[in-house]
Motif scaffolding. Structure first.
Motif, PDB file in Angstrom:
ATOM      1  N   GLU A 149     -31.778  -3.849  10.601  1.00  0.00           N
ATOM      2  CA  GLU A 149     -30.769  -4.270   9.632  1.00  0.00           C
ATOM      3  C   GLU A 149     -31.030  -5.710   9.169  1.00  0.00           C
ATOM      4  O   GLU A 149     -31.670  -6.493   9.869  1.00  0.00           O
ATOM      5  CB  GLU A 149     -29.373  -4.174  10.244  1.00  0.00           C
ATOM      6  CG  GLU A 149     -28.986  -2.794  10.732  1.00  0.00           C
ATOM      7  CD  GLU A 149     -29.452  -2.466  12.142  1.00  0.00           C
ATOM      8  OE1 GLU A 149     -28.955  -1.503  12.715  1.00  0.00           O
ATOM      9  OE2 GLU A 149     -30.346  -3.184  12.672  1.00  0.00           O
ATOM     10  N   PHE A 150     -30.468  -6.029   8.029  1.00  0.00           N
ATOM     11  CA  PHE A 150     -30.597  -7.394   7.502  1.00  0.00           C
ATOM     12  C   PHE A 150     -29.295  -7.768   6.805  1.00  0.00           C
ATOM     13  O   PHE A 150     -28.698  -6.938   6.103  1.00  0.00           O
ATOM     14  CB  PHE A 150     -31.767  -7.484   6.509  1.00  0.00           C
ATOM     15  CG  PHE A 150     -31.916  -8.848   5.891  1.00  0.00           C
ATOM     16  CD1 PHE A 150     -32.367  -9.920   6.642  1.00  0.00           C
ATOM     17  CD2 PHE A 150     -31.596  -9.062   4.552  1.00  0.00           C
ATOM     18  CE1 PHE A 150     -32.501 -11.188   6.082  1.00  0.00           C
ATOM     19  CE2 PHE A 150     -31.729 -10.323   3.975  1.00  0.00           C
ATOM     20  CZ  PHE A 150     -32.181 -11.391   4.750  1.00  0.00           C
TER      21      PHE A 150
ATOM     22  N   LYS B  11     -14.207 -16.652  -2.169  1.00  0.00           N
ATOM     23  CA  LYS B  11     -15.069 -15.871  -3.065  1.00  0.00           C
ATOM     24  C   LYS B  11     -16.474 -15.655  -2.475  1.00  0.00           C
ATOM     25  O   LYS B  11     -17.356 -15.112  -3.148  1.00  0.00           O
ATOM     26  CB  LYS B  11     -15.195 -16.573  -4.414  1.00  0.00           C
ATOM     27  CG  LYS B  11     -13.890 -16.653  -5.196  1.00  0.00           C
ATOM     28  CD  LYS B  11     -13.384 -15.269  -5.558  1.00  0.00           C
ATOM     29  CE  LYS B  11     -12.120 -15.329  -6.397  1.00  0.00           C
ATOM     30  NZ  LYS B  11     -11.622 -13.976  -6.749  1.00  0.00           N
ATOM     31  N   THR B  12     -16.662 -16.076  -1.240  1.00  0.00           N
ATOM     32  CA  THR B  12     -17.947 -15.878  -0.560  1.00  0.00           C
ATOM     33  C   THR B  12     -18.322 -14.396  -0.581  1.00  0.00           C
ATOM     34  O   THR B  12     -17.467 -13.512  -0.413  1.00  0.00           O
ATOM     35  CB  THR B  12     -17.860 -16.371   0.896  1.00  0.00           C
ATOM     36  OG1 THR B  12     -17.675 -17.785   0.885  1.00  0.00           O
ATOM     37  CG2 THR B  12     -19.108 -16.031   1.675  1.00  0.00           C
ATOM     38  N   LYS B  13     -19.617 -14.133  -0.749  1.00  0.00           N
ATOM     39  CA  LYS B  13     -20.094 -12.749  -0.749  1.00  0.00           C
ATOM     40  C   LYS B  13     -20.936 -12.475   0.502  1.00  0.00           C
ATOM     41  O   LYS B  13     -21.485 -13.396   1.118  1.00  0.00           O
ATOM     42  CB  LYS B  13     -20.921 -12.465  -2.007  1.00  0.00           C
ATOM     43  CG  LYS B  13     -20.098 -12.470  -3.281  1.00  0.00           C
ATOM     44  CD  LYS B  13     -20.945 -12.113  -4.496  1.00  0.00           C
ATOM     45  CE  LYS B  13     -20.084 -12.087  -5.763  1.00  0.00           C
ATOM     46  NZ  LYS B  13     -20.888 -11.729  -6.958  1.00  0.00           N
ATOM     47  N   PHE B  14     -21.009 -11.201   0.835  1.00  0.00           N
ATOM     48  CA  PHE B  14     -21.779 -10.779   2.012  1.00  0.00           C
ATOM     49  C   PHE B  14     -22.735  -9.677   1.574  1.00  0.00           C
ATOM     50  O   PHE B  14     -22.361  -8.764   0.831  1.00  0.00           O
ATOM     51  CB  PHE B  14     -20.841 -10.254   3.105  1.00  0.00           C
ATOM     52  CG  PHE B  14     -21.496 -10.064   4.451  1.00  0.00           C
ATOM     53  CD1 PHE B  14     -21.586 -11.117   5.339  1.00  0.00           C
ATOM     54  CD2 PHE B  14     -22.022  -8.836   4.828  1.00  0.00           C
ATOM     55  CE1 PHE B  14     -22.191 -10.960   6.583  1.00  0.00           C
ATOM     56  CE2 PHE B  14     -22.624  -8.667   6.063  1.00  0.00           C
ATOM     57  CZ  PHE B  14     -22.709  -9.732   6.948  1.00  0.00           C
ATOM     58  N   TYR B  15     -23.971  -9.785   2.048  1.00  0.00           N
ATOM     59  CA  TYR B  15     -24.974  -8.761   1.753  1.00  0.00           C
ATOM     60  C   TYR B  15     -25.442  -8.134   3.060  1.00  0.00           C
ATOM     61  O   TYR B  15     -25.677  -8.861   4.049  1.00  0.00           O
ATOM     62  CB  TYR B  15     -26.183  -9.382   1.047  1.00  0.00           C
ATOM     63  CG  TYR B  15     -27.363  -8.435   0.952  1.00  0.00           C
ATOM     64  CD1 TYR B  15     -27.492  -7.567  -0.129  1.00  0.00           C
ATOM     65  CD2 TYR B  15     -28.342  -8.405   1.944  1.00  0.00           C
ATOM     66  CE1 TYR B  15     -28.576  -6.682  -0.209  1.00  0.00           C
ATOM     67  CE2 TYR B  15     -29.414  -7.527   1.869  1.00  0.00           C
ATOM     68  CZ  TYR B  15     -29.524  -6.668   0.793  1.00  0.00           C
ATOM     69  OH  TYR B  15     -30.591  -5.794   0.720  1.00  0.00           O
ATOM     70  N   PHE B  16     -25.547  -6.812   3.090  1.00  0.00           N
ATOM     71  CA  PHE B  16     -26.205  -6.187   4.241  1.00  0.00           C
ATOM     72  C   PHE B  16     -26.903  -4.899   3.838  1.00  0.00           C
ATOM     73  O   PHE B  16     -26.548  -4.238   2.872  1.00  0.00           O
ATOM     74  CB  PHE B  16     -25.257  -5.989   5.422  1.00  0.00           C
ATOM     75  CG  PHE B  16     -24.228  -4.897   5.315  1.00  0.00           C
ATOM     76  CD1 PHE B  16     -24.328  -3.741   6.085  1.00  0.00           C
ATOM     77  CD2 PHE B  16     -23.104  -5.042   4.500  1.00  0.00           C
ATOM     78  CE1 PHE B  16     -23.357  -2.757   6.036  1.00  0.00           C
ATOM     79  CE2 PHE B  16     -22.121  -4.067   4.447  1.00  0.00           C
ATOM     80  CZ  PHE B  16     -22.248  -2.909   5.214  1.00  0.00           C
TER      81      PHE B  16
ATOM     82  N   SER C   3     -31.118  -0.592  -1.786  1.00  0.00           N
ATOM     83  CA  SER C   3     -31.155  -2.019  -2.115  1.00  0.00           C
ATOM     84  C   SER C   3     -30.109  -2.821  -1.362  1.00  0.00           C
ATOM     85  O   SER C   3     -29.989  -4.036  -1.547  1.00  0.00           O
ATOM     86  CB  SER C   3     -30.938  -2.210  -3.620  1.00  0.00           C
ATOM     87  OG  SER C   3     -29.688  -1.656  -4.017  1.00  0.00           O
ATOM     88  N   GLY C   4     -29.328  -2.181  -0.506  1.00  0.00           N
ATOM     89  CA  GLY C   4     -28.265  -2.853   0.220  1.00  0.00           C
ATOM     90  C   GLY C   4     -27.001  -2.963  -0.613  1.00  0.00           C
ATOM     91  O   GLY C   4     -26.942  -2.463  -1.741  1.00  0.00           O
ATOM     92  N   ILE C   5     -25.984  -3.593  -0.065  1.00  0.00           N
ATOM     93  CA  ILE C   5     -24.757  -3.829  -0.824  1.00  0.00           C
ATOM     94  C   ILE C   5     -24.369  -5.299  -0.707  1.00  0.00           C
ATOM     95  O   ILE C   5     -24.614  -5.947   0.315  1.00  0.00           O
ATOM     96  CB  ILE C   5     -23.583  -2.941  -0.352  1.00  0.00           C
ATOM     97  CG1 ILE C   5     -23.258  -3.175   1.130  1.00  0.00           C
ATOM     98  CG2 ILE C   5     -23.860  -1.475  -0.606  1.00  0.00           C
ATOM     99  CD1 ILE C   5     -22.025  -2.436   1.602  1.00  0.00           C
TER     100      ILE C   5
END
Length: 458
Positions: free
Chosen positions: A94-95, A240-245, A122-124
């Motif tokens: 995972e990343f 408003k921080t975003k998270f990608y995984f 491509s992840g979310i």
């Protein structure tokens, strides 16, 4: 015979029995600590075979290894009980990262939860909504959740001495968090690892979508506690921080696996079964030494101790190494179904599934009469610093055997370090202390001996 003479005879008989039991327990502990095989077995299970996720090649290697080791013990009969188990695979690592603004990212460690679907290739990436519980989430309007990643951030309670109680107080967000978030339109779930440690090791574990349609099933992952603390701090400054995984897990078709069973037939009451066991499967990170390689080899050691000491049990002593405790409980369910079909009579089912740490005692799920019957032996355990006897449950794998008659029990080691390792890369062989592991095996054998000698209250 007058009353005084009768009381004197009874006192002498009780003293003689107590002395005999003290001597037997001493022999059990001596053998386990001087010549025990549990640590050697665990070393092979952990280092030669490795992690043992249900449905994996390693799980079947462990099945064959433990069956053959049990079969090699003199007087022991061993066999396999087929059971269909789920097959979930993690795939590529995972990343994940936190993005405070375009191009400004901080990577954080995550692990997909067992049973989770994958993210798109491509992840979310999305904004987050942080909650402390499922109850907090359910108070929100769906518009506040839709299109976002739900971040469950309820920690284990530090002040609770019983760490399993602390674990039980927050594990629902891991198990049902994606189910509830999906209902409100979330696109993913990140769950604070269920551990008391502050570190960079995410802790996986089982999760469920219930009857949620496949189209609404969203990816779910655990984030390390340090990562969760960082994410929460950043969100407090910038909502408003975003998270990608990105994760690549898959749920495949069920496959056949096995429970491993071995026994010594009882000499007087062969139809009365005393069961000891643990679960053979583990998660696919670390090598599953504490959860539950320790319980597996301790259960195997119980039966070896009796044969080595030349002890002939009155009742049948059976070892059951259950498959699929971690993500389905299929092995335990299958065993209980077969036991019921065969009309087998279990009088004690003792499980070790709380790590290979120093044993403190037992927890029982039984009636008051049997609890009183068992606690009269408490003084026999005190020389070994075994002092904890309570009625606060037993174990997941022996639970399906509950019928109001069988005494269900769980070995209770010291739990303060257990959740540092549980379901994470830290659950490795080097984290197990040989002497503590052997003491646990001897403690289990001691209780089995006493139940075999005196039975239970019908």
């Amino acid at each position: 015979m007058n009353r005084i003479a009768l009381l004197l005879i009874l006192c002498i008989s009780f003293t003689q029995a107590q002395t005999k039991d003290e001597q037997m327990l001493r022999k059990i502990y001596n053998e386990a600590l001087s010549n025990g095989k549990s640590y050697e077995w665990l070393q092979h299970l952990s280092l030669t075979i490795g992690h043992r996720l249900s449905g994996s090649v390693n799980a079947e290697l462990a099945v064959n290894y433990t069956k053959n080791e049990l079969k090699s013990i003199k007087g022991v009969n061993s066999w396999l009980q087929p059971v269909m188990v789920p097959k979930w695979v993690r795939g590529l690592p995972e990343f994940a990262y936190i993005e405070t603004k375009n191009g400004m990212t901080t990577t954080v460690p995550i692990l997909a939860l067992g049973g989770s679907v994958a993210t798109p290739a491509s992840g979310i990436k999305a904004e987050l909504i942080e909650v402390k519980s499922i109850e907090d989430l359910q108070k929100l309007d769906p518009s506040q959740v839709s299109g976002k990643i739900v971040f469950y951030n309820r920690p284990m309670q530090d002040e609770l001495i019983n760490t399993f109680e602390s674990y039980g107080g927050c594990v629902d967000q891991r198990y049902a968090g994606a189910l509830e978030a999906g209902k409100l339109g979330a696109i993913g779930v990140i769950v604070r690892s269920v551990t008391l440690a502050n570190d960079d090791y995410p802790h996986t574990g089982s999760m469920s979508y219930g009857d949620l349609p496949v189209s609404k099933r969203i990816p779910a992952a655990a984030i390390s506690t340090n990562g969760a603390n960082l994410l929460s701090s950043i969100l407090s400054l910038n909502p408003k921080t975003k998270f990608y995984f990105k994760q690549n897990s898959q749920v495949l078709e069920d496959v056949e696996s096995h429970n491993v069973i071995a026994e010594i037939k009882g000499s007087q009451y062969p139809d009365e079964i005393i069961l000891v066991g643990g679960h053979l499967d583990s998660w696919d990170v670390g090598d599953g030494s504490h959860d539950d390689g320790a319980g597996v080899v301790q259960s195997m050691e119980v039966i070896r101790l009796f044969t080595e000491l030349g002890y002939t049990p009155k009742r049948t002593i059976r070892v059951v190494l259950f498959m699929n405790e971690e993500n389905g409980l299929r092995g335990a369910t299958k065993y209980a179904e077969e036991a019921k079909r065969k009309n087998e009579k279990h009088i004690l089912a003792l499980e070790s599934d709380a790590g290979g740490f120093t044993p403190r005692g037992f927890s029982f799920d039984t009636n008051q009469a049997n609890y009183d019957h068992i606690t009269q032996w408490k003084s026999l355990f005190e020389p070994y610093y075994i002092h904890l006897f309570d009625r606060k449950g037993s174990g997941a794998d022996v639970g399906p055997l509950k019928d109001g008659k069988v005494v269900l029990a769980g070995l209770r080691p010291d739990s303060q370090r257990y959740f540092d390792h549980h379901h994470s890369e830290r659950d490795t062989f080097d984290a197990v202390n040989k002497r503590e592991l052997e003491l646990g095996a001897a403690t289990m054998a001691a209780l089995v001996y006493l139940i075999d000698t005196y039975g239970i209250q019908e």
